[in-house]
Scaffold this motif. Sequence first.
Motif, PDB file in Angstrom:
ATOM      1  N   ASP A  73      24.994  31.696  42.949  1.00  0.00           N
ATOM      2  CA  ASP A  73      25.147  31.083  44.284  1.00  0.00           C
ATOM      3  C   ASP A  73      26.394  31.600  45.002  1.00  0.00           C
ATOM      4  N   LEU A  74      26.519  32.921  45.062  1.00  0.00           N
ATOM      5  CA  LEU A  74      27.712  33.507  45.673  1.00  0.00           C
ATOM      6  C   LEU A  74      27.828  33.169  47.150  1.00  0.00           C
ATOM      7  N   GLU A  75      26.711  33.168  47.861  1.00  0.00           N
ATOM      8  CA  GLU A  75      26.751  32.846  49.295  1.00  0.00           C
ATOM      9  C   GLU A  75      27.275  31.426  49.530  1.00  0.00           C
ATOM     10  N   LYS A  76      26.909  30.524  48.642  1.00  0.00           N
ATOM     11  CA  LYS A  76      27.279  29.115  48.784  1.00  0.00           C
ATOM     12  C   LYS A  76      28.731  28.865  48.391  1.00  0.00           C
ATOM     13  N   LEU A 133      35.158  29.388  47.393  1.00  0.00           N
ATOM     14  CA  LEU A 133      35.689  28.762  46.182  1.00  0.00           C
ATOM     15  C   LEU A 133      35.959  29.798  45.103  1.00  0.00           C
ATOM     16  N   TYR A 134      35.008  30.717  44.894  1.00  0.00           N
ATOM     17  CA  TYR A 134      35.198  31.778  43.908  1.00  0.00           C
ATOM     18  C   TYR A 134      36.428  32.614  44.237  1.00  0.00           C
ATOM     19  N   PHE A 135      36.574  32.946  45.528  1.00  0.00           N
ATOM     20  CA  PHE A 135      37.698  33.791  45.931  1.00  0.00           C
ATOM     21  C   PHE A 135      39.029  33.090  45.672  1.00  0.00           C
ATOM     22  N   ILE A 141      39.711  30.666  43.504  1.00  0.00           N
ATOM     23  CA  ILE A 141      39.941  30.531  42.057  1.00  0.00           C
ATOM     24  C   ILE A 141      40.397  31.852  41.452  1.00  0.00           C
ATOM     25  N   VAL A 142      39.669  32.929  41.754  1.00  0.00           N
ATOM     26  CA  VAL A 142      39.986  34.235  41.157  1.00  0.00           C
ATOM     27  C   VAL A 142      41.316  34.764  41.680  1.00  0.00           C
ATOM     28  N   CYS A 143      41.553  34.631  42.973  1.00  0.00           N
ATOM     29  CA  CYS A 143      42.809  35.116  43.557  1.00  0.00           C
ATOM     30  C   CYS A 143      43.998  34.331  43.007  1.00  0.00           C
ATOM     31  N   SER A 144      43.867  33.007  42.913  1.00  0.00           N
ATOM     32  CA  SER A 144      44.941  32.172  42.361  1.00  0.00           C
ATOM     33  C   SER A 144      45.215  32.533  40.911  1.00  0.00           C
ATOM     34  N   ALA A 145      44.135  32.718  40.138  1.00  0.00           N
ATOM     35  CA  ALA A 145      44.288  33.082  38.724  1.00  0.00           C
ATOM     36  C   ALA A 145      44.992  34.426  38.592  1.00  0.00           C
ATOM     37  N   PHE A 146      44.629  35.382  39.445  1.00  0.00           N
ATOM     38  CA  PHE A 146      45.244  36.714  39.401  1.00  0.00           C
ATOM     39  C   PHE A 146      46.741  36.635  39.673  1.00  0.00           C
ATOM     40  N   VAL A 147      47.122  35.869  40.684  1.00  0.00           N
ATOM     41  CA  VAL A 147      48.551  35.725  41.024  1.00  0.00           C
ATOM     42  C   VAL A 147      49.313  35.065  39.873  1.00  0.00           C
ATOM     43  N   VAL A 148      48.749  33.995  39.316  1.00  0.00           N
ATOM     44  CA  VAL A 148      49.398  33.285  38.206  1.00  0.00           C
ATOM     45  C   VAL A 148      49.523  34.195  36.986  1.00  0.00           C
ATOM     46  N   ILE A 149      48.468  34.952  36.678  1.00  0.00           N
ATOM     47  CA  ILE A 149      48.486  35.857  35.520  1.00  0.00           C
ATOM     48  C   ILE A 149      49.580  36.908  35.672  1.00  0.00           C
ATOM     49  N   ILE A 150      49.626  37.551  36.828  1.00  0.00           N
ATOM     50  CA  ILE A 150      50.623  38.610  37.040  1.00  0.00           C
ATOM     51  C   ILE A 150      52.037  38.035  37.005  1.00  0.00           C
ATOM     52  N   CYS A 151      52.258  36.919  37.680  1.00  0.00           N
ATOM     53  CA  CYS A 151      53.601  36.329  37.755  1.00  0.00           C
ATOM     54  C   CYS A 151      54.066  35.794  36.403  1.00  0.00           C
ATOM     55  N   LYS A 189      38.740  44.418  41.876  1.00  0.00           N
ATOM     56  CA  LYS A 189      37.327  44.741  42.094  1.00  0.00           C
ATOM     57  C   LYS A 189      36.481  43.468  42.204  1.00  0.00           C
ATOM     58  N   ILE A 190      36.781  42.470  41.395  1.00  0.00           N
ATOM     59  CA  ILE A 190      36.029  41.203  41.455  1.00  0.00           C
ATOM     60  C   ILE A 190      36.237  40.525  42.809  1.00  0.00           C
ATOM     61  N   LEU A 191      37.479  40.544  43.307  1.00  0.00           N
ATOM     62  CA  LEU A 191      37.764  39.943  44.619  1.00  0.00           C
ATOM     63  C   LEU A 191      37.011  40.667  45.730  1.00  0.00           C
ATOM     64  N   VAL A 192      36.946  41.997  45.636  1.00  0.00           N
ATOM     65  CA  VAL A 192      36.180  42.770  46.627  1.00  0.00           C
ATOM     66  C   VAL A 192      34.700  42.423  46.542  1.00  0.00           C
ATOM     67  N   ASP A 193      34.185  42.296  45.315  1.00  0.00           N
ATOM     68  CA  ASP A 193      32.771  41.956  45.128  1.00  0.00           C
ATOM     69  C   ASP A 193      32.446  40.582  45.719  1.00  0.00           C
ATOM     70  N   ILE A 194      33.343  39.626  45.540  1.00  0.00           N
ATOM     71  CA  ILE A 194      33.111  38.274  46.063  1.00  0.00           C
ATOM     72  C   ILE A 194      32.995  38.287  47.584  1.00  0.00           C
ATOM     73  N   LEU A 195      33.789  39.133  48.226  1.00  0.00           N
ATOM     74  CA  LEU A 195      33.786  39.194  49.689  1.00  0.00           C
ATOM     75  C   LEU A 195      32.700  40.107  50.248  1.00  0.00           C
ATOM     76  N   SER A 196      32.072  40.903  49.390  1.00  0.00           N
ATOM     77  CA  SER A 196      31.073  41.876  49.854  1.00  0.00           C
ATOM     78  C   SER A 196      29.675  41.275  49.900  1.00  0.00           C
ATOM     79  N   GLU A 197      28.840  41.844  50.773  1.00  0.00           N
ATOM     80  CA  GLU A 197      27.447  41.404  50.849  1.00  0.00           C
ATOM     81  C   GLU A 197      26.674  41.840  49.612  1.00  0.00           C
ATOM     82  N   LYS A 198      26.973  43.042  49.116  1.00  0.00           N
ATOM     83  CA  LYS A 198      26.321  43.554  47.915  1.00  0.00           C
ATOM     84  C   LYS A 198      27.360  43.788  46.830  1.00  0.00           C
ATOM     85  N   GLN A 199      27.049  43.336  45.628  1.00  0.00           N
ATOM     86  CA  GLN A 199      27.968  43.490  44.500  1.00  0.00           C
ATOM     87  C   GLN A 199      27.520  44.716  43.686  1.00  0.00           C
ATOM     88  N   VAL A 200      28.129  45.848  43.998  1.00  0.00           N
ATOM     89  CA  VAL A 200      27.769  47.093  43.325  1.00  0.00           C
ATOM     90  C   VAL A 200      29.031  47.770  42.790  1.00  0.00           C
TER      91      VAL A 200
END
Length: 309
Positions: free
Chosen positions: A15-18, A22-24, A26-36, A76-87
């Motif tokens: 349900d990426l469209e829905k 939220l996915y963005f 969660i993933v972006c926050s996790a990425f920042v916390v992991i790096i920091c 790459k995951i963040l780009v995929d979440i924002l993209s219409e097609k996940q390739v």
Amino acid sequence: MELNVTYITLDGYVDLEKYRALYFVIVCSAFVVIICSNSTIVCLIWIHKNLHEPMYFFIAALLLNSILFSSAFYPKILVDILSEKQVVTYSTCLFQWYIIYAIGGAEFWLLMFMALDRYLAICKPLQYPTIMTKSRVNVLLTVAWTVPALQVAILITAASQKKLCNFITRGIICNSTTYKLHCFPSAALKKFGLYVMVNLIFIPAICNCFTYIRIFIITKRRGLEVRKKAMRTCLPHLIVLFNYFCLGSFDVLLARFEGQFPKLGRFIMSLQLILYHPLFNPFIYGLKMKRISTHLQRIFCAVKHDERL
């Protein structure tokens, strides 16, 4: 001249469209916390001389792996979440496949050497300084990074020569399920993949178990106080080892029985692989290792003092 580029569709999102926003988040926050969080502890170990010991160098290497792993996947995951097609291009897919197992294997080998370090420090304290010298630690770190990297490189190079007949993978990243994209399964490739998995995961895991059992047997003979001290020192490593072995088991299950899992189950397990380990490792070591937690408390106290001013 136009080059032919092979694209693989990532069909693992639910349900990426829905839930895109939220996915963005969660993933972006996790990425920042992991790096920091990982970078903070690595820097603390690098700066403070009282942390210049083999155990802390191994911890720094483990956390550095988390930074490299996350940096290879999260953008790459963040780009995929924002993209219409996940390739993903097939070359990028092979790179992700390589990174997940080269770094994963390195982590198991680092945990094995950390167990050896704890065994020598606890059970052979007089010989420890002469055995675990700086040069030996450097050799062990080099072995932990290069042996898995070379073995996985051979595996991925061989896999890259196989022809593709399927261009859809059911995950959000490329892992060993990429095997299933090949037109014809290769028995030799599967056997070598099994050899690599045993060498990089099961042998270090068995060595870890044997070493810690040996530590507990020896410390039990030396009294309650020695046993408590050993437990305090070894507990963070055991937690990380257990977590990582569970995540490795998830990956094996996904690769072997992918079609038998519902899409939501596959998605949750895939998120576990990229989120759990790099996110919680710095907190486990930051809270459980006394010297590291002391330095972290000083930083927080200094920040609070500056805010009051």
